[in-house]
Each structure stands twice: as C-alpha cells, then as structure tokens.
Design a protein around this motif. Structure first.
Motif, PDB file in Angstrom:
ATOM      1  N   TYR A   3      45.066  -0.844  43.348  1.00 61.34           N
ATOM      2  CA  TYR A   3      44.247   0.074  44.123  1.00 61.34           C
ATOM      3  C   TYR A   3      42.965   0.419  43.372  1.00 61.34           C
ATOM      4  CZ  TYR A   3      48.701   0.931  46.478  1.00 61.34           C
ATOM      5  OH  TYR A   3      49.887   0.791  47.157  1.00 61.34           O
ATOM      6  N   ARG A  24      48.305  14.379  44.696  1.00 69.52           N
ATOM      7  CA  ARG A  24      49.599  13.734  44.492  1.00 69.52           C
ATOM      8  C   ARG A  24      50.647  14.171  45.526  1.00 69.52           C
ATOM      9  NH1 ARG A  24      48.423   9.365  42.715  1.00 69.52           N
ATOM     10  NH2 ARG A  24      48.196   8.984  40.504  1.00 69.52           N
ATOM     11  N   VAL A  27      49.290  11.275  48.124  1.00 68.30           N
ATOM     12  CA  VAL A  27      49.047   9.913  47.646  1.00 68.30           C
ATOM     13  C   VAL A  27      49.720   9.742  46.292  1.00 68.30           C
ATOM     14  CG1 VAL A  27      47.280   8.231  47.043  1.00 68.30           C
ATOM     15  CG2 VAL A  27      46.836   9.883  48.853  1.00 68.30           C
ATOM     16  N   LYS A  28      50.682   8.826  46.222  1.00 67.67           N
ATOM     17  CA  LYS A  28      51.477   8.662  44.998  1.00 67.67           C
ATOM     18  C   LYS A  28      51.066   7.463  44.153  1.00 67.67           C
ATOM     19  CE  LYS A  28      54.513  11.834  46.390  1.00 67.67           C
ATOM     20  NZ  LYS A  28      54.262  13.182  46.088  1.00 67.67           N
ATOM     21  N   VAL A  30      48.029   5.519  43.999  1.00 74.90           N
ATOM     22  CA  VAL A  30      46.655   5.283  43.553  1.00 74.90           C
ATOM     23  C   VAL A  30      46.484   5.821  42.133  1.00 74.90           C
ATOM     24  CG1 VAL A  30      44.249   5.966  43.968  1.00 74.90           C
ATOM     25  CG2 VAL A  30      45.713   5.307  45.887  1.00 74.90           C
ATOM     26  N   ALA A 103      41.271   8.987  47.580  1.00 75.38           N
ATOM     27  CA  ALA A 103      42.640   8.603  47.249  1.00 75.38           C
ATOM     28  C   ALA A 103      43.385   8.097  48.483  1.00 75.38           C
ATOM     29  CB  ALA A 103      43.379   9.773  46.609  1.00 75.38           C
ATOM     30  N   VAL A 104      43.192   8.771  49.612  1.00 71.31           N
ATOM     31  CA  VAL A 104      43.847   8.333  50.850  1.00 71.31           C
ATOM     32  C   VAL A 104      43.337   6.946  51.249  1.00 71.31           C
ATOM     33  CG1 VAL A 104      44.069   8.775  53.335  1.00 71.31           C
ATOM     34  CG2 VAL A 104      44.364  10.651  51.692  1.00 71.31           C
ATOM     35  N   GLY A 107      44.555   4.312  48.922  1.00 72.53           N
ATOM     36  CA  GLY A 107      45.968   4.086  49.159  1.00 72.53           C
ATOM     37  C   GLY A 107      46.241   3.140  50.316  1.00 72.53           C
TER      38      GLY A 107
END
Length: 123
Positions: A3, A24, A27-28, A30, A103-104, A107
């Motif tokens: 990512y 977090r 999104v876990k 990334v 982040a989203v 991801g």
C-alpha cells in the motif's frame, strides 16, 4: 498486498498518536507512521523522526506526508530532500481529515498519485 504509506508529522507526539489511533479504527493494513515531537519528546519536530517514519511507511508504492504547522512542513521538505526518494508527496490538507482520507484510499489499493488526487479533491 502493498500500500501507499502515510506519515503523520506533528509538533505534538500526542496529536500524532491520536490521529493514528483514530485512523486505525477503520484502516488496519496501510503503513501508518508518526513523527511527533522532538527527539526529547518536547513540542517541535525532528527531521530524524520524519526520515525514520518515511522509511518505515515505504513499501515501494510511495508515501504521503501530512503535517500540522509551518515548521513541520519545512522539516518534512528537508527530510524528503535528504531521503533521495522520488515517490514521496507532501500534502496540503488538514492532518486529521486528510490523513484519514488518504489511509482509506490507500487501503483500496490505489497508487500514490490517485490517493493524493483524492485527498486534494476532498479539501
């Protein structure tokens, strides 16, 4: 899967940690690194912390940097120059909302330019 990475640069380690904790929740996977405070964990920023965070967040797809205040931007720019990497972007967006969107999007497997574009469109 690799990512695009995200780095949170703040004058306060507590702010950087809090934004990371918030992201977090959703999104876990990334790579999400922080560079908060000085080397002594006082208010300020550290080029060394920024460089270390960039290196940790880089999986080869690029890294987006978000910052809170002007001198953090200046240190981020110097860290980018010193890194020698070409796939780093310093993003002009609110650190919380911008990093969350990044982040989203990262991801979802999007590339660096697409993630950066989506963040810029959001603000």
């Amino acid at each position: 899967m690799t990512y695009v990475g995200v780095v949170l640069i703040s004058h306060s380690s507590k702010i950087a940690e809090g934004v990371k904790e918030l992201i977090r929740q959703v999104v876990k996977d990334v790579p999400l690194e922080i560079a908060g405070g000085t080397e002594e964990n006082e208010i300020g920023t550290s080029i060394n912390k920024i460089q270390a965070a960039i290196n940790k967040a880089d999986q080869g797809k690029g890294v987006l940097l978000f910052y809170d205040l002007g001198s953090a931007k200046m240190n981020a720019e110097m860290a980018i120059e010193m890194s020698g990497l070409e796939h780093i972007k310093l993003i002009e967006a609110p650190i919380v909302e911008g990093a969350y969107v990044a982040a989203v999007e990262a991801g979802m497997g999007k590339d660096l330019d697409d993630v950066a574009k989506r963040v810029k469109e959001s603000f």
